[in-house]
Write an enzyme that holds these catalytic residues in place. Structure first.
Site, PDB file in Angstrom:
ATOM      1  N   GLU A  55     -11.933  -0.002  -0.009  1.00 14.29           N
ATOM      2  CA  GLU A  55     -10.518   0.143   0.361  1.00 14.29           C
ATOM      3  C   GLU A  55     -10.272  -0.561   1.687  1.00 14.29           C
ATOM      4  O   GLU A  55     -11.160  -0.598   2.548  1.00 14.29           O
ATOM      5  CB  GLU A  55     -10.184   1.634   0.505  1.00 14.29           C
ATOM      6  CG  GLU A  55      -8.804   1.871   1.088  1.00 14.29           C
ATOM      7  CD  GLU A  55      -8.372   3.324   1.088  1.00 14.29           C
ATOM      8  OE1 GLU A  55      -9.238   4.198   1.220  1.00 14.29           O
ATOM      9  OE2 GLU A  55      -7.164   3.567   0.970  1.00 14.29           O
ATOM     10  N   CYS A 288      -5.732   5.559  -0.649  1.00 13.41           N
ATOM     11  CA  CYS A 288      -4.337   5.565  -0.221  1.00 13.41           C
ATOM     12  C   CYS A 288      -3.758   4.153  -0.253  1.00 13.41           C
ATOM     13  O   CYS A 288      -2.559   3.973  -0.454  1.00 13.41           O
ATOM     14  CB  CYS A 288      -4.223   6.154   1.176  1.00 13.41           C
ATOM     15  SG  CYS A 288      -4.794   7.857   1.255  1.00 13.41           S
ATOM     16  N   ASN A 409      -3.715   7.627  -7.268  1.00 12.18           N
ATOM     17  CA  ASN A 409      -4.801   8.125  -6.420  1.00 12.18           C
ATOM     18  C   ASN A 409      -4.404   9.488  -5.874  1.00 12.18           C
ATOM     19  O   ASN A 409      -3.283   9.653  -5.385  1.00 12.18           O
ATOM     20  CB  ASN A 409      -5.029   7.156  -5.257  1.00 12.18           C
ATOM     21  CG  ASN A 409      -6.088   7.659  -4.286  1.00 12.18           C
ATOM     22  OD1 ASN A 409      -7.250   7.807  -4.653  1.00 12.18           O
ATOM     23  ND2 ASN A 409      -5.689   7.943  -3.060  1.00 12.18           N
ATOM     24  N   GLU A 410      -5.297  10.448  -6.001  1.00 12.05           N
ATOM     25  CA  GLU A 410      -5.102  11.790  -5.430  1.00 12.05           C
ATOM     26  C   GLU A 410      -3.718  12.335  -5.748  1.00 12.05           C
ATOM     27  O   GLU A 410      -2.899  12.563  -4.866  1.00 12.05           O
ATOM     28  CB  GLU A 410      -5.353  11.767  -3.923  1.00 12.05           C
ATOM     29  CG  GLU A 410      -6.828  11.601  -3.632  1.00 12.05           C
ATOM     30  CD  GLU A 410      -7.179  11.528  -2.159  1.00 12.05           C
ATOM     31  OE1 GLU A 410      -6.283  11.626  -1.329  1.00 12.05           O
ATOM     32  OE2 GLU A 410      -8.378  11.373  -1.874  1.00 12.05           O
TER      33      GLU A 410
HETATM   34  O1  AHR Z   1     -11.401   7.294   1.848  1.00 14.32           O
HETATM   35  C1  AHR Z   1     -10.311   7.489   2.704  1.00 14.32           C
HETATM   36  C2  AHR Z   1      -9.129   8.131   2.017  1.00 14.32           C
HETATM   37  O2  AHR Z   1      -9.428   9.423   1.613  1.00 14.32           O
HETATM   38  C3  AHR Z   1      -8.664   7.471   0.759  1.00 14.32           C
HETATM   39  O3  AHR Z   1      -7.793   6.463   1.024  1.00 14.32           O
HETATM   40  C4  AHR Z   1      -7.950   8.572   0.036  1.00 14.32           C
HETATM   41  O4  AHR Z   1      -7.990   8.402  -1.339  1.00 14.32           O
HETATM   42  C5  AHR Z   1      -8.623   9.819   0.539  1.00 14.32           C
HETATM   43  O5  AHR Z   1      -7.752  10.791   0.929  1.00 14.32           O
END
Ligand code: AHR
Length: 853
Positions: A55, A288, A409-410
C-alpha cells in the site's frame, strides 16, 4: 532397534536428571515434550498461504519501492484531494452522509499550504536572480494541470546563477558509476539551454550534462547523467541559460538500473528483499489507499496506465499525493516478477469508513463493476480484447497472474454486502476463475456483510493486535464458522506494546501465523501489514521493512515472514506441547475500580478470600486505603473523593484507583457501581496476570460491549452490553487462579480463563517434496525450554536442521545501527532419534526440519 533403545535410555537418564542448563549457563530449563503424530494428516496447507500486502503508506511507493528520484515531478503535490475543501488549515471532505451511519463524518486532516511546490526550491546562492511560480495556463495535459515557471531575470555573472533544486524524497541516492535518466517537458521563451547537475548533499557536482532547449511549445527532452560520486543524500540541480522564461513539467530522474531492469521500475534492494519473502500473492493497492479519503479521491487504475505524464496521481489517505508511477500495470508486472498471484482491491464505491465514508449512489455501481471487469480484462484478457490490447501495447501481450479481486477494504454491514453480491455476480459470470473477496471489518468477520453477499470465495479479516494477543488466542481460528468461504487475513501485525516492532512482536506474529497455518482448512491466505516504511515519513507505528534513500533494515518480523514461507509444509500434522510442573501463577494483587472517559461512583466494596472478608469499604468515613493512580500515562487523570457514602470519580476521563494487598489471590469482589455521565460504563480491577492489569470493562467500547481484559487485550468473549447512567448495579467478580467471572445484578455476563503468556507453542507439518517434518516452536518464556521431541507414525533419519530467531532481550529491535541484531541462525541436527531432547532458547522462534525415511 538397538540404536533406538540406547537413545531412549540416554534420554530417560537426561530427563530424570537435573533440569537441562540454559544455553549460556543462566538458569534452569523448563522441561516438557512436544508430541507429533505423523500418521494423522491434518488439513492441507496452500503453497500460497503467505503473501504480501502493498500500500502507498509511509511513502512505500513514491520515495520508496518506485525508483523515481524526483519528488513532485508533476508539480501537483500541493493540490487538494478531489471533492475536498480547505477550512482553517484542514482538508475537509464533503459533509454528506456516511455509508455506514447515515450521519456526516466529522473527520478532517491538517493540510500544509505553506509551500506551493513541495520538493522544489530556487537556489540563488550561486548569484543572479529569478523566480519560480506554479502556473496553470495551457498545461501539458489535463492529467498534469500545473507546471513550474522559472523566470531568470538576472543570469550568472561568473557564478553558477539561479539553480532550481529538487531535494528528492529526503535525499536522492547516487552511486558512482551508475547512470540516471533525466526526462522533462519544457516550453520556453528565451531560455535555450539547461545544465542538469547531480549534486551531493554538500553541493558538490556528482555528475552533469547540458540540454539544448528549443523555443516554442511543450516538448519532451531526455538525457542521461553518469554519477561520479556516491552520495545517499544527493539532489538534482537545474540551471538555465540565458535570461528568460521556461515552464517545466514531469521532471523525472530515474536510475537506469531497476529491479529486473523494468522501465519505470523499482528500487532493486527493496524489490529483492520483498521477492526473498517468496510471497504466494500480492495484495494492493490498499488498504485505505484503495478507498480514498473521499470516493472521488479513490485510485482509478485506468489513470495509472501508460506514459507517466498522463497519470494524474492519487491522493493517499496517509496524507500525501502519489504519482501512480507504480500503477496497475507495474503492480501486475511486479507480481509476475516475484512469482506471486495478484490480488487487486477494487473500490466498492465507498471511501474509507474511518475517514469520510462518502459513497457513490447505487445507480453508479454498475459503472464501477464495469470498470472492475475492464481491470480484469486488462490483466488476463486476450491481447485481442479492448483492454488486453492496451496491456499488449504497454509491452505485455501475455496475461498477468491476476487471480483475486477484493471488493472494498475494511467494510461492514448488509448494505456493503449487497454491493459485493453485485460485483461477485458480474465477475463470476465473465471470469469464473477469479476468486472474489469480501473485505470484512477489523478484528473479526462481519456476519451481516457476509450474509448479504451470498456465496463468496473469500472473506478478508484484518487483525492488528496488542502484544500477547496471539498467545492468549492461539488456535482461535478453530472457533470460526466453516461456511464455504476461505478466510484471508489480509492485514495483520502485533503492533502495540512492542516498540517499533521488537523481537517480542515478531514472536507473537509467529504465533499468529502458526495459529493460521494450523487452521489451514479455513485460513488460506495471510499477509502482514504494512510492508514498507520510509523512516523519514512514518504514518504507521510498526512496519516490516524500514528504509531511507539508500539503505534498508529487515525488521525482526521480516525474518519470521520469510522463514514461514521458506518452511511451509504441504499438510498439517497434530502436535501437542506439554510443559512440566510449572509453578502456578494465579491472578494476584490489589483490586480496584476505574473509568474510561466516564464519571462513576462505587460503594459497598467488599473483598472475600476463602470465605473471609479481607476488606470492607465505608466511604461515609472517607476513602482510607484507596490509592488513585497519579501518573497521567497510567490513566492518572481522575478526580477521586468520598461523597455521600460512595467513592466518586467525577471527571469524564480515564482513571484507576486501587485498594488491598499485592499478595491477594482467589478473591471475590462485590460492590455497587453507578455511571454518572460520559461515554462508557465502569471498570472493575481484579489484580494482575503476568504483570498486566486484569479488568472487567463493563459498558466499554463506547458503551457497546463488556469484556474481561488483560491490559488492553480482550480475554474470552466480548458481549454486547450497555450501561445506563444513574442506575446502581450490583457487581460481583470472582477470581479463581486464572479464571475470572463477572456478574451484574446476579447474572453472569463475562467469564474467561487468562492464559499464561509465558509459554511454549508449537505446530508441525510435513513437506511433500522432501518428506521432512517441519516443527515450528515459539518459546515466549524468559527461560529456555528443553522438550522431548517425539515423532510418532514415521521414522526419522537422525538428520535435520534447526533455524532459530532470537536475541538477548525481547525488546531488541533491528535498526540502521544494528540491522542484524535479530537474524535467523541455522545449524544442523544430527543423531536424533524419537524422542530426542531439544532446547528452545528463551524468547525464540525455532524451526526444526526433521528428515524422515
Ligand atoms: O495497513 C495500514 C492500514 O490499516 C490499511 O490501510 C487499512 O486497511 C488498515 O486499517
Amino acid at each position: 532397534m538397538i540404536r533406538w533403545l540406547v537413545l531412549a535410555a540416554a534420554l530417560l537418564i537426561q530427563m530424570q536428571g537435573a533440569p537441562a542448563p540454559r544455553p549460556g549457563g543462566a538458569g534452569p530449563s523448563v522441561g516438557g515434550s512436544i508430541a507429533i503424530d505423523a500418521a494423522r494428516r491434518g488439513a492441507r496447507i496452500p503453497p500460497t498461504l503467505y503473501g504480501i500486502f502493498y500500500e502507498e503508506i509511509n511513502h512505500a511507493g513514491d520515495g520508496g519501492l518506485y525508483a523515481e528520484l524526483v519528488r513532485n515531478r508533476g508539480f501537483e503535490d500541493a493540490n487538494l484531494p478531489p471533492a475536498c475543501v480547505l477550512e482553517d488549515g484542514f482538508i475537509v471532505p464533503p459533509r454528506t452522509p456516511h455509508f455506514d451511519t447515515g450521519r456526516a463524518s466529522t473527520w478532517r486532516l491538517r493540510w500544509d499550504t505553506s509551500d506551493p511546490h513541495p520538493g522544489w526550491s530556487l537556489d540563488l546562492s550561486g548569484g543572479g536572480a529569478g523566480t519560480v511560480d506554479l502556473v496553470v495556463d495551457e498545461p501539458l495535459n489535463d492529467a498534469t494541470p500545473h507546471s513550474l515557471r522559472v523566470t531568470i531575470t538576472e543570469p550568472a555573472r561568473g557564478g553558477r546563477g539561479p539553480m532550481l533544486v529538487n531535494s528528492g524524497h529526503w535525499g536522492m541516492a547516487f552511486t558512482s558509476g551508475e547512470r540516471y535518466r533525466l526526462s522533462f517537458f519544457a516550453r520556453t521563451q528565451g531560455v535555450s539551454a539547461m545544465d542538469a547537475t547531480l549534486l551531493t548533499e554538500r553541493g558538490a557536482v556528482a555528475g552533469t550534462t547540458s540540454v539544448r532547449i528549443q523555443p516554442g511549445p511543450w516538448r519532451r527532452y531526455e538525457t542521461t547523467i553518469a554519477a561520479t560520486v556516491t552520495d545517499p543524500r544527493g539532489r538534482l540541480g537545474l540551471a538555465f541559460r540565458p535570461a528568460g522564461r521556461i515552464d517545466l513539467d514531469l521532471v523525472s530522474l530515474f536510475p537506469t538500473r531497476t529491479f529486473r531492469n523494468r522501465p519505470n521500475g523499482l528500487r532493486p534492494d527493496l524489490a529483492d528483499a520483498i521477492a526473498a519473502l517468496r510471497p504466494g500473492f500480492i495484495r494492493g493497492p490498499g488498504g485505505c489507499f484503495a478507498e480514498g479519503i473521499t470516493v472521488e479521491s479513490r485510485p482509478q487504475w485506468k489513470r495509472s496506465l501508460g506514459p507517466i505524464e498522463t497519470r494524474s496521481g492519487t491522493y493517499s489517505p496517509w496524507g500525501y499525493w502519489s504519482t501512480d508511477g507504480f500503477g496497475y500495470h507495474e503492480f501486475l508486472q511486479f507480481a509476475e516478477d516475484i512469482g506471486a498471484d495478484a490480488l487487486w482491491v477494487a473500490n466498492a464505491g465507498v471511501s474509507c469508513s474511518f475517514r469520510s465514508g462518502t459513497y457513490l449512489p447505487d445507480a453508479e455501481v454498475p459503472a464501477l463493476i464495469q470498470d472492475t471487469l475492464d481491470a480484469i480484462e486488462y490483466a488476463i484478457g486476450p491481447a485481442t480484447s479492448t483492454w488486453g490490447a492496451r496491456r499488449a501495447a504497454n509491452g505485455h501481450p501475455a496475461p498477468f497472474p491476476l487471480k483475486y479481486i477484493e471488493i472494498g477494504n475494511e467494510q461492514q454491514g448488509a448494505r456493503y454486502g449487497a454491493r459485493v453480491k453485485q460485483f461477485a455476480a458480474a465477475i463470476k459470470a465473465r471470469y469464473p476463475q477469479i476468486k472474489v473477496a469480501l473485505s470484512s471489518w477489523i478484528a473479526g468477520i462481519d456476519r451481516a456483510a457476509i450474509a448479504a453477499a451470498g456465496p463468496i470465495d473469500i472473506v478478508d479479516e484484518h487483525a492488528y493486535k496488542a502484544v500477547n494477543w496471539s498467545v492468549e488466542h492461539f488456535d482461535s481460528f478453530r472457533t470460526y464458522p466453516r461456511d464455504g468461504w476461505d478466510l484471508y487475513i489480509g492485514e495483520f501485525a502485533t503492533n502495540s506494546g512492542v516498540g517499533r516492532g521488537n523481537l517480542l512482536a515478531a514472536l507473537h506474529d509467529a504465533v499468529y501465523m502458526m495459529s493460521a497455518e494450523k487452521n489451514s482448512d479455513l485460513v488460506k491466505m495471510v499477509s502482514y501489514a504494512p510492508l514498507l516504511e520510509n523512516v523519514s515519513k512514518r504514518d504507521w507505528d510498526v512496519n516490516m521493512i524500514h528504509f531511507d534513500s539508500s539503505r534498508l533494515v529487515r525488521r525482526a518480523t521480516y525474518h519470521v515472514q520469510r522463514l514461514f514461507a521458506e518452511h511451509l509444509p504441504a499438510v498439517n500434522l497434530p502436535a501437542a506441547v506439554t510443559l512440566d510442573g510449572r509453578a502456578p501463577r494465579p491472578i494476584a494483587g490489589r483490586i480496584g475500580v476505574g473509568t474510561w472517559n466516564t464519571a462513576a461512583e462505587f460503594t459497598d466494596v467488599r473483598v472475600e478470600r476463602g470465605g473471609r472478608t479481607v476488606y470492607q469499604s465505608d466511604f461515609s468515613r472517607g476513602s482510607q486505603g484507596w490509592a488513585p493512580v497519579t501518573g497521567r500515562a497510567q490513566g492518572g487523570r481522575g478526580t477521586w473523593s468520598a461523597v455521600e457514602g460512595a467513592y466518586r470519580q467525577s471527571g469524564e476521563v480515564v482513571a484507576f484507583a486501587y485498594v488491598g494487598e499485592s499478595d491477594w489471590t482467589n478473591v471475590t469482589i462485590t460492590m455497587r457501581a453507578r455511571k454518572l455521565s460520559g461515554a462508557e460504563g465502569f471498570l472493575i480491577l481484579a489484580g494482575t496476570a503476568d504483570g498486566r492489569r486484569v479488568q472487567w470493562n463493563v459498558g466499554g467500547w463506547n458503551n457497546r460491549q463488556s469484556a474481561l481484559q488483560a491490559g488492553d487485550a480482550i480475554i474470552g468473549r466480548a458481549v454486547p452490553h450497555h450501561v445506563e447512567a444513574g442506575r446502581w448495579y450490583d457487581v460481583r467478580v470472582e477470581v479463581r487462579d486464572r479464571a475470572v467471572r463477572g456478574y451484574l445484578d446476579g447474572a453472569l455476563i463475562n467469564e474467561a480463563e487468562f492464559p499464561r503468556v509465558d509459554t511454549v507453542l508449537g505446530i508441525a507439518g510435513r513437506e511433500e517434496r522432501t518428506g521432512d517434518v517441519i516443527v515450528k516452536v515459539v518459546n515466549t518464556m524468559s527461560e529456555p525450554a528443553t522438550l522431548a521431541v517425539r515423532l510418532d507414525g514415521t521414522r526419522v533419519t537422525g538428520r535435520g536442521s534447526v533455524t532459530v530467531l532470537t536475541s538477548a532481550n525481547p525488546a531488541d529491535e533491528n535498526s540502521f545501527d544494528t540491522p542484524n541484531r535479530i537474524v535467523p541462525a541455522v545449524r544442523p541436527l544430527t543423531e536424533m532419534g524419537s524422542p530426542f531432547l531439544h532446547t528452545f532458547p528463551p524468547y525464540s522462534l525455532s524451526i526444526l526440519r526433521l528428515a524422515t525415511r
